[in-house]
Design an enzyme around this catalytic site. Structure first.
Site, short mmCIF file in Angstrom:
data_model
loop_
_atom_site.label_atom_id
_atom_site.label_comp_id
_atom_site.label_asym_id
_atom_site.label_seq_id
_atom_site.Cartn_x
_atom_site.Cartn_y
_atom_site.Cartn_z
N VAL A 21 -10.85 3.13 -3.49
CA VAL A 21 -10.47 2.65 -4.83
C VAL A 21 -11.49 1.58 -5.26
O VAL A 21 -11.69 0.58 -4.57
CB VAL A 21 -9.05 2.06 -4.83
CG1 VAL A 21 -8.73 1.47 -6.20
CG2 VAL A 21 -8.02 3.13 -4.45
N ASP B 135 0.84 -1.20 0.00
CA ASP B 135 0.00 0.00 0.00
C ASP B 135 0.88 1.25 0.00
O ASP B 135 1.88 1.34 0.72
CB ASP B 135 -0.92 0.00 1.23
CG ASP B 135 -2.06 0.99 1.08
OD1 ASP B 135 -3.22 0.55 0.94
OD2 ASP B 135 -1.79 2.22 1.11
N ILE B 136 0.50 2.22 -0.80
CA ILE B 136 1.32 3.43 -0.96
C ILE B 136 1.30 4.31 0.30
O ILE B 136 2.22 5.09 0.53
CB ILE B 136 0.85 4.22 -2.21
CG1 ILE B 136 1.95 5.12 -2.73
CG2 ILE B 136 -0.43 4.98 -1.95
CD1 ILE B 136 1.66 5.66 -4.14
N HIS C 283 -10.34 -5.17 -3.37
CA HIS C 283 -9.01 -5.40 -2.80
C HIS C 283 -9.13 -5.78 -1.34
O HIS C 283 -10.08 -5.39 -0.66
CB HIS C 283 -8.11 -4.16 -2.95
CG HIS C 283 -8.71 -2.89 -2.41
ND1 HIS C 283 -9.64 -2.14 -3.11
CD2 HIS C 283 -8.52 -2.24 -1.24
CE1 HIS C 283 -9.98 -1.08 -2.40
NE2 HIS C 283 -9.32 -1.12 -1.24
N HIS D 159 -6.98 -5.66 2.18
CA HIS D 159 -5.84 -5.15 2.93
C HIS D 159 -5.34 -6.26 3.85
O HIS D 159 -6.14 -6.87 4.59
CB HIS D 159 -6.25 -3.98 3.83
CG HIS D 159 -6.78 -2.78 3.10
ND1 HIS D 159 -6.04 -1.63 2.94
CD2 HIS D 159 -7.98 -2.52 2.52
CE1 HIS D 159 -6.76 -0.71 2.29
NE2 HIS D 159 -7.95 -1.23 2.03
#
Ligand code: AMP
Ligand code: ZN
Length: 114
Positions: free
Chosen positions: A96, A30-31, A100, A102
């Site tokens: 987003v 993750d960014i 996804h 996490h």
């Protein structure tokens, strides 16, 4: 989808710290990590959220959790513990719009989940 940021990562059109890839899935860091380990595991097939899943996605979803298990071990958080989160929609805090998961760990995450 052409303008989806995670589809662009899958197509290698924008960079990411990729840590796993196979025919159906990718995983990358993750960014903006909120824990020492913060990885996103995503299907290559564009789906917005859990709401889009069909019976035909059952194998892919199983694979996602097997990959999460392997990554937790490789990243050293299998024993200390970790959390898996899939935010969905507005109330779920999803930012987003590509399904996804996490994978979070490496520190005590507390009990708050909502
Ligand atoms: P969510 O709120 O569940 O939709 O989370 C989206 C996550 O994607 C956030 O934790 C972001 O930090 C992460 N994110 C957004 N853009 C990127 C990117 N280009 N590379 C890696 N992670 C990203
Ligand atoms: Zn996408």
């Amino acid at each position: 989808m052409s303008d989806c940021i995670f589809c662009k990562i899958i197509r290698k059109e924008i960079p990411a710290q990729m840590i796993y890839e196979d025919e159906e899935l990718v995983a990358f860091k993750d960014i903006h990590p909120v824990a020492p380990v913060h990885v996103l595991v995503i299907p290559k097939k564009h789906m917005v959220s859990v709401n889009d899943l069909t019976d035909g996605d059952a194998k892919t979803m199983g694979s996602i959790f097997i990959v999460i298990k392997k990554l937790a071990s490789e990243l050293g958080i299998a024993e200390s513990g970790f959390r898996v989160v899939a935010n969905s929609g507005e109330d779920g805090g999803q930012e987003v719009g590509h399904l996804h998961f996490h994978l979070l760990g490496g520190k005590p995450l507390g009990k708050k989940i909502g």
